[in-house]
Design a protein around this motif. Sequence first.
Motif, PDB file in Angstrom:
ATOM      1  N   PHE A 105     -12.458  29.083  19.706  1.00 42.08           N
ATOM      2  CA  PHE A 105     -11.855  29.743  18.547  1.00 42.08           C
ATOM      3  C   PHE A 105     -12.117  31.249  18.576  1.00 42.08           C
ATOM      4  CE2 PHE A 105     -12.283  25.391  16.839  1.00 42.08           C
ATOM      5  CZ  PHE A 105     -10.944  25.169  16.539  1.00 42.08           C
ATOM      6  N   ASP A 106     -13.322  31.633  18.987  1.00 43.41           N
ATOM      7  CA  ASP A 106     -13.653  33.053  19.083  1.00 43.41           C
ATOM      8  C   ASP A 106     -12.790  33.727  20.148  1.00 43.41           C
ATOM      9  OD1 ASP A 106     -15.334  35.380  18.419  1.00 43.41           O
ATOM     10  OD2 ASP A 106     -16.047  35.138  20.488  1.00 43.41           O
ATOM     11  N   VAL A 107     -12.624  33.077  21.278  1.00 41.85           N
ATOM     12  CA  VAL A 107     -11.776  33.623  22.343  1.00 41.85           C
ATOM     13  C   VAL A 107     -10.344  33.765  21.833  1.00 41.85           C
ATOM     14  CG1 VAL A 107     -10.823  33.196  24.656  1.00 41.85           C
ATOM     15  CG2 VAL A 107     -13.238  32.718  24.182  1.00 41.85           C
ATOM     16  N   GLU A 108      -9.875  32.759  21.102  1.00 41.12           N
ATOM     17  CA  GLU A 108      -8.512  32.812  20.552  1.00 41.12           C
ATOM     18  C   GLU A 108      -8.354  33.994  19.607  1.00 41.12           C
ATOM     19  OE1 GLU A 108      -5.895  30.338  17.324  1.00 41.12           O
ATOM     20  OE2 GLU A 108      -7.115  29.182  18.714  1.00 41.12           O
ATOM     21  N   SER A 128       1.686  39.357  28.681  1.00 43.25           N
ATOM     22  CA  SER A 128       0.309  39.564  28.217  1.00 43.25           C
ATOM     23  C   SER A 128      -0.080  38.497  27.201  1.00 43.25           C
ATOM     24  CB  SER A 128       0.122  40.970  27.640  1.00 43.25           C
ATOM     25  OG  SER A 128       0.963  41.203  26.540  1.00 43.25           O
ATOM     26  N   ALA A 129       0.830  38.121  26.322  1.00 40.94           N
ATOM     27  CA  ALA A 129       0.526  37.073  25.340  1.00 40.94           C
ATOM     28  C   ALA A 129       0.340  35.718  26.022  1.00 40.94           C
ATOM     29  CB  ALA A 129       1.627  36.992  24.287  1.00 40.94           C
ATOM     30  N   ILE A 130       1.153  35.424  27.024  1.00 36.96           N
ATOM     31  CA  ILE A 130       1.015  34.168  27.767  1.00 36.96           C
ATOM     32  C   ILE A 130      -0.349  34.130  28.449  1.00 36.96           C
ATOM     33  CG2 ILE A 130       1.868  32.837  29.748  1.00 36.96           C
ATOM     34  CD1 ILE A 130       3.670  32.585  27.313  1.00 36.96           C
ATOM     35  N   GLY A 131      -0.737  35.228  29.079  1.00 36.42           N
ATOM     36  CA  GLY A 131      -2.030  35.296  29.750  1.00 36.42           C
ATOM     37  C   GLY A 131      -3.188  35.088  28.792  1.00 36.42           C
ATOM     38  N   LYS A 132      -3.097  35.700  27.617  1.00 39.56           N
ATOM     39  CA  LYS A 132      -4.164  35.551  26.620  1.00 39.56           C
ATOM     40  C   LYS A 132      -4.201  34.118  26.088  1.00 39.56           C
ATOM     41  CE  LYS A 132      -5.196  40.148  25.872  1.00 39.56           C
ATOM     42  NZ  LYS A 132      -4.864  40.612  27.187  1.00 39.56           N
ATOM     43  N   ALA A 133      -3.051  33.511  25.918  1.00 37.20           N
ATOM     44  CA  ALA A 133      -3.002  32.123  25.443  1.00 37.20           C
ATOM     45  C   ALA A 133      -3.637  31.181  26.461  1.00 37.20           C
ATOM     46  CB  ALA A 133      -1.555  31.708  25.164  1.00 37.20           C
ATOM     47  N   ILE A 134      -3.372  31.395  27.729  1.00 36.19           N
ATOM     48  CA  ILE A 134      -3.968  30.566  28.782  1.00 36.19           C
ATOM     49  C   ILE A 134      -5.488  30.689  28.739  1.00 36.19           C
ATOM     50  CG2 ILE A 134      -4.248  30.322  31.287  1.00 36.19           C
ATOM     51  CD1 ILE A 134      -1.239  31.109  31.509  1.00 36.19           C
ATOM     52  N   LYS A 135      -5.979  31.913  28.615  1.00 41.26           N
ATOM     53  CA  LYS A 135      -7.428  32.125  28.544  1.00 41.26           C
ATOM     54  C   LYS A 135      -8.031  31.435  27.330  1.00 41.26           C
ATOM     55  CE  LYS A 135      -7.559  36.374  31.181  1.00 41.26           C
ATOM     56  NZ  LYS A 135      -7.802  37.806  31.198  1.00 41.26           N
ATOM     57  N   ALA A 136      -7.340  31.490  26.195  1.00 39.73           N
ATOM     58  CA  ALA A 136      -7.855  30.863  24.975  1.00 39.73           C
ATOM     59  C   ALA A 136      -7.896  29.339  25.114  1.00 39.73           C
ATOM     60  CB  ALA A 136      -7.007  31.273  23.771  1.00 39.73           C
ATOM     61  N   VAL A 137      -6.847  28.745  25.658  1.00 37.89           N
ATOM     62  CA  VAL A 137      -6.825  27.293  25.853  1.00 37.89           C
ATOM     63  C   VAL A 137      -7.922  26.879  26.830  1.00 37.89           C
ATOM     64  CG1 VAL A 137      -5.494  25.363  26.788  1.00 37.89           C
ATOM     65  CG2 VAL A 137      -4.388  26.996  25.257  1.00 37.89           C
ATOM     66  N   ASN A 138      -8.039  27.593  27.937  1.00 38.04           N
ATOM     67  CA  ASN A 138      -9.048  27.251  28.943  1.00 38.04           C
ATOM     68  C   ASN A 138     -10.466  27.422  28.424  1.00 38.04           C
ATOM     69  OD1 ASN A 138      -7.182  26.467  30.859  1.00 38.04           O
ATOM     70  ND2 ASN A 138      -7.108  28.470  31.836  1.00 38.04           N
ATOM     71  N   ASN A 195      -8.431  37.313  21.582  1.00 40.57           N
ATOM     72  CA  ASN A 195      -7.221  37.515  22.378  1.00 40.57           C
ATOM     73  C   ASN A 195      -6.004  37.762  21.505  1.00 40.57           C
ATOM     74  OD1 ASN A 195      -8.376  37.428  24.901  1.00 40.57           O
ATOM     75  ND2 ASN A 195      -8.136  35.234  25.126  1.00 40.57           N
ATOM     76  N   PHE A 196      -5.939  37.104  20.354  1.00 40.23           N
ATOM     77  CA  PHE A 196      -4.840  37.342  19.416  1.00 40.23           C
ATOM     78  C   PHE A 196      -4.862  38.803  18.978  1.00 40.23           C
ATOM     79  CE2 PHE A 196      -3.102  37.254  15.040  1.00 40.23           C
ATOM     80  CZ  PHE A 196      -1.841  36.764  15.316  1.00 40.23           C
ATOM     81  N   GLY A 197      -6.042  39.296  18.643  1.00 38.55           N
ATOM     82  CA  GLY A 197      -6.177  40.688  18.227  1.00 38.55           C
ATOM     83  C   GLY A 197      -5.787  41.672  19.313  1.00 38.55           C
ATOM     84  N   LYS A 198      -6.088  41.326  20.571  1.00 37.57           N
ATOM     85  CA  LYS A 198      -5.759  42.212  21.695  1.00 37.57           C
ATOM     86  C   LYS A 198      -4.251  42.345  21.903  1.00 37.57           C
ATOM     87  CE  LYS A 198     -10.009  41.365  24.299  1.00 37.57           C
ATOM     88  NZ  LYS A 198     -10.577  40.729  25.510  1.00 37.57           N
ATOM     89  N   CYS A 199      -3.483  41.400  21.392  1.00 35.87           N
ATOM     90  CA  CYS A 199      -2.031  41.450  21.567  1.00 35.87           C
ATOM     91  C   CYS A 199      -1.380  42.511  20.683  1.00 35.87           C
ATOM     92  CB  CYS A 199      -1.410  40.081  21.273  1.00 35.87           C
ATOM     93  SG  CYS A 199      -1.775  38.848  22.536  1.00 35.87           S
ATOM     94  N   PHE A 200      -2.026  42.844  19.568  1.00 36.34           N
ATOM     95  CA  PHE A 200      -1.476  43.847  18.663  1.00 36.34           C
ATOM     96  C   PHE A 200      -1.574  45.225  19.295  1.00 36.34           C
ATOM     97  CE2 PHE A 200      -2.365  40.384  15.823  1.00 36.34           C
ATOM     98  CZ  PHE A 200      -1.245  40.386  15.009  1.00 36.34           C
ATOM     99  N   GLY A 201      -0.561  46.009  19.105  1.00 35.83           N
ATOM    100  CA  GLY A 201      -0.571  47.365  19.624  1.00 35.83           C
ATOM    101  C   GLY A 201      -0.100  47.486  21.052  1.00 35.83           C
TER     102      GLY A 201
END
Length: 114
Positions: A80-83, A60-70, A86-92
């Motif tokens: 930056f907003d996407v990052e 899930s973190a890899i997927g969110k990182a890809i979305k943020a870079v893209n 997505n960072f926040g979505k990784c918690f929990g």
Amino acid sequence: TQRLPQLVGKGRAMEMIMTAGMIDAETAKSYGLVNHVVPQAELLEFTKGIASKIMRNSPSAIGKAIKAVNANYKHDVDGFDVEIRNFGKCFGTEDFKEGTAAFLEKRKASFSGK
């Protein structure tokens, strides 16, 4: 004409475009166009090694990182907003809990991929 200057700088891009010159693998690496240069005989094993390292991390973190870079390459999108979102979505997530537990217990994490 648009992405190349972002990758290698305006001067190099202009020279490459205007001369239509070829560059070798080592030059491409030094320009930042490729990450690695390996002999063809070692290519498959090398790429499997990179894939193995990626697979050790939270899917899930890899997927969110890809979305943020893209997001940085999309018109009218604040990368930056996407990052941040997505960072926040990784918690929990279960992956977050497993990663934190593994770190505290000094062991390798075992991610579920969910």
